[in-house]
Write an enzyme that holds these catalytic residues in place. Structure first.
Site, PDB file in Angstrom:
ATOM      1  CE1 TYR A   1      -3.633  -2.337  -0.512  1.00 56.45           C
ATOM      2  CE2 TYR A   1      -2.815  -3.459   1.448  1.00 56.45           C
ATOM      3  CZ  TYR A   1      -3.632  -3.443   0.327  1.00 56.45           C
ATOM      4  OH  TYR A   1      -4.436  -4.509   0.036  1.00 56.45           O
TER       5      TYR A   1
ATOM      6  NE  ARG B   1       0.346  -6.066   9.915  1.00 59.79           N
ATOM      7  CZ  ARG B   1      -0.421  -7.150   9.707  1.00 59.79           C
ATOM      8  NH1 ARG B   1      -1.146  -7.260   8.614  1.00 59.79           N
ATOM      9  NH2 ARG B   1      -0.473  -8.121  10.586  1.00 59.79           N
TER      10      ARG B   1
ATOM     11  NE  ARG C   1      -4.507 -16.718   6.332  1.00 61.83           N
ATOM     12  CZ  ARG C   1      -3.501 -17.113   5.553  1.00 61.83           C
ATOM     13  NH1 ARG C   1      -3.749 -17.616   4.364  1.00 61.83           N
ATOM     14  NH2 ARG C   1      -2.250 -16.986   5.962  1.00 61.83           N
TER      15      ARG C   1
END
Ligand SMILES: Cc1cc2nc3c(=O)[nH]c(=O)nc-3n(C[C@H](O)[C@H](O)[C@H](O)COP(=O)(O)O)c2cc1C
Length: 355
Positions: A180, A228, A322
């Site tokens: 990003y 992050r 997940r």
């Protein structure tokens, strides 16, 4: 007692344990506003015993969304709408966090599914922006951000942080990973600029440092700030673990408290061999090299594996994504397996696993 279920205090904020919810896009917002889904999704993770629940990548400006259904925090009404979520998370004894993000050249895509809540991008989407006009695969090339636009973006991160505070979040994470916008500035693959925001590591990390300063300025001294990073682009000529360590070390004096270490996401040519705990060595490298606490993430699924990563001093906390979608009460079960007594929601006491 396991290490997984010992508290971790950063500044004046104490996470009751070290099983944390990694940010996960839900593509279920309307105009950037959270819906009932978000309360139930994030609330169930808090109810399930996670120590810190980090909300998905949340766009600081509308064009920073990956899809039109992404979460946003570019206007005050959105901050007010998150309040009942942070209140609920805190009522469960967990700490709330928000990941602030701009998708850059990976923005303006569509929701991954076409259910009743599908939001078609108006006019086929919007012009994306990036460090340089370098396309992601065969996607449209972004427009190179001007110096003025960069300044406004830095201010947008600051304003979003002010709103995150109003919303009641206790932790802010800056998203500089997964290809990003901030990662696009860091990596030489996507940053070909010749101005002060490109070139050597000083130039490529300048935007991240300016964003960090803008965020820290708005974020109270007692609340932790995370960044992050993708520690590697997994491709020759890309961003490296050594550069991650270097920039992480610089961020110490800019008020960053923890590095959340992930990898990849910048370039489709990357070949990643993802095996259990495959990103843990990156976390260890960043921890040892920067002196900052780190979290490890990626294919961590068992309580013993998660605890061992902490016992080995490879990381200070574990983020799960997940595995928590499969089982939002994973932390309660993990505590039982590791022999720890943790608080349960009183409503669920009769279902508690017993030794
Ligand atoms: C549904 C879903 C949405 C995600 N959205 C984000 C996100 O918003 N921000 C981010 O940094 N990572 C995001 N990720 C990556 C996760 O945070 C995590 O790093 C990754 O899934 C590896 O952890 P795991 O093996 O425990 O799933 C997402 C992952 C999933 C499965």
């Amino acid at each position: 007692m396991s290490r997984l279920f010992t508290p971790l205090t950063l500044r004046d904020t104490t996470m009751p344990n070290r099983v944390w919810v990694a940010p996960m896009c839900q593509y279920s917002s309307v105009d950037g506003y959270p819906k009932d889904w978000h309360l139930v999704h994030l609330g169930s993770m808090a109810r399930g015993g996670a120590g810190l629940v980090i909300q998905e990548a949340t766009a600081v400006v509308p064009e920073g969304r990956i899809t039109p259904a992404d979460a946003g925090i570019w206007e005050d009404g959105q901050a007010a709408a998150y309040q009942r979520i942070t209140d609920f998370i805190h009522s469960q004894g967990a700490v709330s966090g928000i990941q602030l993000s701009h998708a850059g050249r990976k923005a303006s895509t569509t929701q991954p599914w076409r259910g009743h809540d599908y939001v078609e991008p108006a006019d086929g989407g919007w012009q994306t922006v990036g460090a340089s006009p370098v396309a992601f695969g065969d996607w449209p090339a972004p427009k190179e951000l001007s110096a003025d636009e960069i300044l406004r973006l830095v201010q947008a991160f600051g304003a979003a942080t002010r709103r995150a505070l109003a919303a009641g979040f206790k932790v802010v994470e800056i998203h500089a990973a997964h290809g990003y916008l901030l990662h696009q500035f860091l990596s030489p693959i996507t940053n070909h600029r010749t101005d002060e925001y490109g070139g050597d590591l000083d130039g490529r990390s300048r935007l991240l440092i300016q964003v960090t300063d803008a965020v820290r300025e708005q974020w109270p001294h007692d609340r932790p700030l995370f960044v992050r990073f993708s520690a590697s682009d997994w491709i020759d000529g890309g961003w490296t673990p050594e550069e991650t360590v270097d920039v992480a070390r610089r961020l110490v004096s800019h008020g960053v408290d923890l590095i959340d270490v992930t990898s990849g996401g910048l370039d489709l040519r990357a070949r990643i061999e993802a095996e259990p705990g495959y990103q843990v060595p990156f976390a260890r490298t960043v921890r040892e090299g920067s002196g900052l606490p780190v979290s490890a993430v990626g294919l961590i699924t068992s309580p013993e594996q998660a605890d061992q990563i902490l016992v080995d001093r490879s990381a200070d906390a574990i983020m799960l994504a997940r595995e928590l979608l499969r089982n939002p009460t994973w932390p309660l079960r993990a505590a039982h397996i590791l022999g720890d007594e943790v608080p349960w929601p009183q409503q669920y006491e009769r279902g508690r696993w017993r030794h």
